[in-house]
Design a protein around this motif. Structure first.
Motif, PDB file in Angstrom:
ATOM      1  N   ASP A 122      35.001   5.644  65.163  1.00  0.00           N
ATOM      2  CA  ASP A 122      35.233   4.799  66.252  1.00  0.00           C
ATOM      3  C   ASP A 122      36.902   5.636  66.875  1.00  0.00           C
ATOM      4  O   ASP A 122      37.210   6.520  66.499  1.00  0.00           O
ATOM      5  CB  ASP A 122      36.028   3.296  65.824  1.00  0.00           C
ATOM      6  CG  ASP A 122      37.073   3.228  64.697  1.00  0.00           C
ATOM      7  OD1 ASP A 122      37.704   4.220  64.561  1.00  0.00           O
ATOM      8  OD2 ASP A 122      36.974   2.305  64.092  1.00  0.00           O
ATOM      9  N   ILE A 123      37.397   4.964  68.000  1.00  0.00           N
ATOM     10  CA  ILE A 123      38.282   5.803  68.640  1.00  0.00           C
ATOM     11  C   ILE A 123      39.566   6.010  67.861  1.00  0.00           C
ATOM     12  O   ILE A 123      40.283   7.055  68.078  1.00  0.00           O
ATOM     13  CB  ILE A 123      38.869   4.958  69.949  1.00  0.00           C
ATOM     14  CG1 ILE A 123      39.610   5.747  70.828  1.00  0.00           C
ATOM     15  CG2 ILE A 123      39.439   3.581  69.720  1.00  0.00           C
ATOM     16  CD1 ILE A 123      38.994   6.966  71.516  1.00  0.00           C
ATOM     17  N   LYS A 124      39.843   4.993  66.837  1.00  0.00           N
ATOM     18  CA  LYS A 124      40.845   5.107  66.003  1.00  0.00           C
ATOM     19  C   LYS A 124      40.859   6.265  65.151  1.00  0.00           C
ATOM     20  O   LYS A 124      41.546   7.215  64.774  1.00  0.00           O
ATOM     21  CB  LYS A 124      41.267   3.946  65.294  1.00  0.00           C
ATOM     22  CG  LYS A 124      41.781   2.738  66.056  1.00  0.00           C
ATOM     23  CD  LYS A 124      42.318   1.669  65.109  1.00  0.00           C
ATOM     24  CE  LYS A 124      41.214   0.959  64.460  1.00  0.00           C
ATOM     25  NZ  LYS A 124      41.625  -0.163  63.828  1.00  0.00           N
ATOM     26  N   ALA A 125      39.541   6.405  64.378  1.00  0.00           N
ATOM     27  CA  ALA A 125      39.351   7.483  63.614  1.00  0.00           C
ATOM     28  C   ALA A 125      39.293   8.911  64.428  1.00  0.00           C
ATOM     29  O   ALA A 125      39.840  10.022  63.905  1.00  0.00           O
ATOM     30  CB  ALA A 125      37.893   7.159  63.026  1.00  0.00           C
ATOM     31  N   TRP A 126      38.804   8.940  65.465  1.00  0.00           N
ATOM     32  CA  TRP A 126      38.812  10.191  66.448  1.00  0.00           C
ATOM     33  C   TRP A 126      40.302  10.470  66.724  1.00  0.00           C
ATOM     34  O   TRP A 126      40.699  11.656  66.669  1.00  0.00           O
ATOM     35  CB  TRP A 126      38.107   9.893  67.600  1.00  0.00           C
ATOM     36  CG  TRP A 126      36.473  10.278  67.468  1.00  0.00           C
ATOM     37  CD1 TRP A 126      35.422   9.468  67.365  1.00  0.00           C
ATOM     38  CD2 TRP A 126      35.996  11.400  67.010  1.00  0.00           C
ATOM     39  NE1 TRP A 126      34.342   9.874  67.129  1.00  0.00           N
ATOM     40  CE2 TRP A 126      34.573  11.306  66.747  1.00  0.00           C
ATOM     41  CE3 TRP A 126      36.517  12.780  66.559  1.00  0.00           C
ATOM     42  CZ2 TRP A 126      33.688  12.223  66.374  1.00  0.00           C
ATOM     43  CZ3 TRP A 126      35.728  13.776  66.141  1.00  0.00           C
ATOM     44  CH2 TRP A 126      34.123  13.639  66.033  1.00  0.00           C
ATOM     45  N   LEU A 127      41.115   9.456  66.882  1.00  0.00           N
ATOM     46  CA  LEU A 127      42.406   9.848  67.242  1.00  0.00           C
ATOM     47  C   LEU A 127      43.219  10.606  65.994  1.00  0.00           C
ATOM     48  O   LEU A 127      43.811  11.396  66.022  1.00  0.00           O
ATOM     49  CB  LEU A 127      43.487   8.612  67.608  1.00  0.00           C
ATOM     50  CG  LEU A 127      44.834   8.668  67.649  1.00  0.00           C
ATOM     51  CD1 LEU A 127      45.101   9.549  68.796  1.00  0.00           C
ATOM     52  CD2 LEU A 127      45.432   7.344  67.859  1.00  0.00           C
ATOM     53  N   GLY A 128      42.812   9.967  64.815  1.00  0.00           N
ATOM     54  CA  GLY A 128      43.228  10.505  63.571  1.00  0.00           C
ATOM     55  C   GLY A 128      42.760  11.993  63.134  1.00  0.00           C
ATOM     56  O   GLY A 128      43.402  12.685  62.952  1.00  0.00           O
ATOM     57  N   VAL A 129      41.407  12.197  63.761  1.00  0.00           N
ATOM     58  CA  VAL A 129      40.894  13.550  63.581  1.00  0.00           C
ATOM     59  C   VAL A 129      41.645  14.702  64.436  1.00  0.00           C
ATOM     60  O   VAL A 129      42.102  15.638  64.112  1.00  0.00           O
ATOM     61  CB  VAL A 129      39.226  13.373  63.904  1.00  0.00           C
ATOM     62  CG1 VAL A 129      39.106  14.835  64.021  1.00  0.00           C
ATOM     63  CG2 VAL A 129      38.660  12.893  62.756  1.00  0.00           C
ATOM     64  N   VAL A 130      41.967  14.323  65.605  1.00  0.00           N
ATOM     65  CA  VAL A 130      42.775  15.055  66.594  1.00  0.00           C
ATOM     66  C   VAL A 130      44.369  15.124  66.077  1.00  0.00           C
ATOM     67  O   VAL A 130      44.703  16.339  66.051  1.00  0.00           O
ATOM     68  CB  VAL A 130      42.904  14.361  68.124  1.00  0.00           C
ATOM     69  CG1 VAL A 130      43.760  14.896  68.880  1.00  0.00           C
ATOM     70  CG2 VAL A 130      41.491  14.204  68.542  1.00  0.00           C
ATOM     71  N   LEU A 131      44.923  14.182  65.535  1.00  0.00           N
ATOM     72  CA  LEU A 131      46.252  14.214  65.154  1.00  0.00           C
ATOM     73  C   LEU A 131      46.425  15.169  63.705  1.00  0.00           C
ATOM     74  O   LEU A 131      47.194  16.018  63.476  1.00  0.00           O
ATOM     75  CB  LEU A 131      46.746  13.096  64.471  1.00  0.00           C
ATOM     76  CG  LEU A 131      47.146  12.109  65.950  1.00  0.00           C
ATOM     77  CD1 LEU A 131      47.492  10.415  65.306  1.00  0.00           C
ATOM     78  CD2 LEU A 131      48.239  12.626  66.561  1.00  0.00           C
ATOM     79  N   MET A 132      45.238  15.147  62.889  1.00  0.00           N
ATOM     80  CA  MET A 132      45.047  15.890  61.870  1.00  0.00           C
ATOM     81  C   MET A 132      44.839  17.366  62.172  1.00  0.00           C
ATOM     82  O   MET A 132      45.593  18.332  61.686  1.00  0.00           O
ATOM     83  CB  MET A 132      43.646  15.779  61.093  1.00  0.00           C
ATOM     84  CG  MET A 132      43.937  14.357  60.241  1.00  0.00           C
ATOM     85  SD  MET A 132      42.462  14.141  59.077  1.00  0.00           S
ATOM     86  CE  MET A 132      43.052  14.972  57.753  1.00  0.00           C
ATOM     87  N   ALA A 133      44.322  17.746  63.247  1.00  0.00           N
ATOM     88  CA  ALA A 133      44.098  19.091  64.044  1.00  0.00           C
ATOM     89  C   ALA A 133      45.500  19.563  64.361  1.00  0.00           C
ATOM     90  O   ALA A 133      45.720  20.899  63.818  1.00  0.00           O
ATOM     91  CB  ALA A 133      43.002  19.109  64.922  1.00  0.00           C
ATOM     92  N   ALA A 134      46.083  18.583  65.052  1.00  0.00           N
ATOM     93  CA  ALA A 134      47.367  18.983  65.593  1.00  0.00           C
ATOM     94  C   ALA A 134      48.496  19.420  64.446  1.00  0.00           C
ATOM     95  O   ALA A 134      49.058  20.312  64.432  1.00  0.00           O
ATOM     96  CB  ALA A 134      48.043  17.908  66.529  1.00  0.00           C
ATOM     97  N   GLY A 135      48.448  18.244  63.358  1.00  0.00           N
ATOM     98  CA  GLY A 135      49.417  18.496  62.061  1.00  0.00           C
ATOM     99  C   GLY A 135      48.897  19.926  61.452  1.00  0.00           C
ATOM    100  O   GLY A 135      49.967  20.526  61.057  1.00  0.00           O
ATOM    101  N   ALA A 136      47.790  20.082  61.253  1.00  0.00           N
ATOM    102  CA  ALA A 136      47.251  21.284  60.659  1.00  0.00           C
ATOM    103  C   ALA A 136      47.950  22.649  61.384  1.00  0.00           C
ATOM    104  O   ALA A 136      48.492  23.455  60.996  1.00  0.00           O
ATOM    105  CB  ALA A 136      45.845  21.506  60.446  1.00  0.00           C
ATOM    106  N   ALA A 137      48.004  22.600  62.837  1.00  0.00           N
ATOM    107  CA  ALA A 137      48.409  23.519  63.679  1.00  0.00           C
ATOM    108  C   ALA A 137      49.866  23.762  63.680  1.00  0.00           C
ATOM    109  O   ALA A 137      50.311  24.861  63.581  1.00  0.00           O
ATOM    110  CB  ALA A 137      47.871  23.290  65.284  1.00  0.00           C
ATOM    111  N   LEU A 138      50.446  22.586  63.490  1.00  0.00           N
ATOM    112  CA  LEU A 138      51.864  22.710  63.576  1.00  0.00           C
ATOM    113  C   LEU A 138      52.503  23.305  62.229  1.00  0.00           C
ATOM    114  O   LEU A 138      53.344  23.950  62.085  1.00  0.00           O
ATOM    115  CB  LEU A 138      52.510  21.330  63.684  1.00  0.00           C
ATOM    116  CG  LEU A 138      52.508  20.730  65.135  1.00  0.00           C
ATOM    117  CD1 LEU A 138      52.833  19.181  65.176  1.00  0.00           C
ATOM    118  CD2 LEU A 138      53.424  21.634  66.081  1.00  0.00           C
ATOM    119  N   VAL A 139      51.843  22.805  61.039  1.00  0.00           N
ATOM    120  CA  VAL A 139      52.304  23.293  59.692  1.00  0.00           C
ATOM    121  C   VAL A 139      52.051  24.743  59.493  1.00  0.00           C
ATOM    122  O   VAL A 139      52.753  25.670  59.204  1.00  0.00           O
ATOM    123  CB  VAL A 139      51.659  22.550  58.307  1.00  0.00           C
ATOM    124  CG1 VAL A 139      51.733  23.145  57.205  1.00  0.00           C
ATOM    125  CG2 VAL A 139      51.833  21.154  58.571  1.00  0.00           C
ATOM    126  N   ALA A 140      50.675  25.307  59.907  1.00  0.00           N
ATOM    127  CA  ALA A 140      50.243  26.574  60.070  1.00  0.00           C
ATOM    128  C   ALA A 140      50.924  27.692  60.913  1.00  0.00           C
ATOM    129  O   ALA A 140      51.128  28.788  60.572  1.00  0.00           O
ATOM    130  CB  ALA A 140      48.813  26.695  59.993  1.00  0.00           C
TER     131      ALA A 140
END
Length: 142
Positions: A122-140
């Motif tokens: 659902d839209i909330k889960a896709w938002l979480g996926v996008v935020l995980m991608a952004a978080g991984a990029a920020l950490v790395a």
């Protein structure tokens, strides 16, 4: 929290400890050799757990359907490649950055599960996926 969520949380905690121990263990050791040793250790531990639970059933294993055997064999090959790459990355980079990029697998599996298994989010889960991608990029990379 559902049962699968407890198991997934336990997996995350053990993966965090695993990353730290690999980082220490691969120093001055060939990444392939280190991965081979880890794999043997995993096989021994899982064999002992199955034996202790009375679930080590060679007959059942020999009757797995061809589709299951194929999928599990390919999964094992992918796991071997993943573990080797992870070990090598930990030799070369910071554990937090390596672990963050490794978690991009969550982003990839969300897309692959939708495409190949028809498992929508659902839209909330896709938002979480996008935020995980952004978080991984920020950490790395930041």
């Amino acid at each position: 929290m559902q049962n699968w969520q407890l198991w997934a949380t336990a997996a995350a905690l053990s993966a965090a400890v695993t990353a730290l121990l690999i980082k220490v263990g691969v120093q001055g050791v060939d990444a392939g050799l280190a991965t081979l040793f880890r794999t043997v250790a995993v096989a021994v531990v899982l064999g002992l757990v199955l034996l202790a639970n009375g679930r080590l059933d060679w007959q059942e294993l020999s009757h797995l359907p061809a589709a299951s055997l194929t999928a599990l064999t390919l999964s094992g090959l992918a796991t071997g490649v993943s573990w080797f790459c992870y070990s090598r990355a930990l030799q070369l980079g910071p554990v937090a950055g390596v672990a963050a990029l490794d978690k991009l697998s969550v982003v990839l599996i969300a897309v692959l599960a939708l495409v190949f298994l028809g498992e929508p989010l659902d839209i909330k889960a896709w938002l979480g996926v996008v935020l995980m991608a952004a978080g991984a990029a920020l950490v790395a990379w930041v």
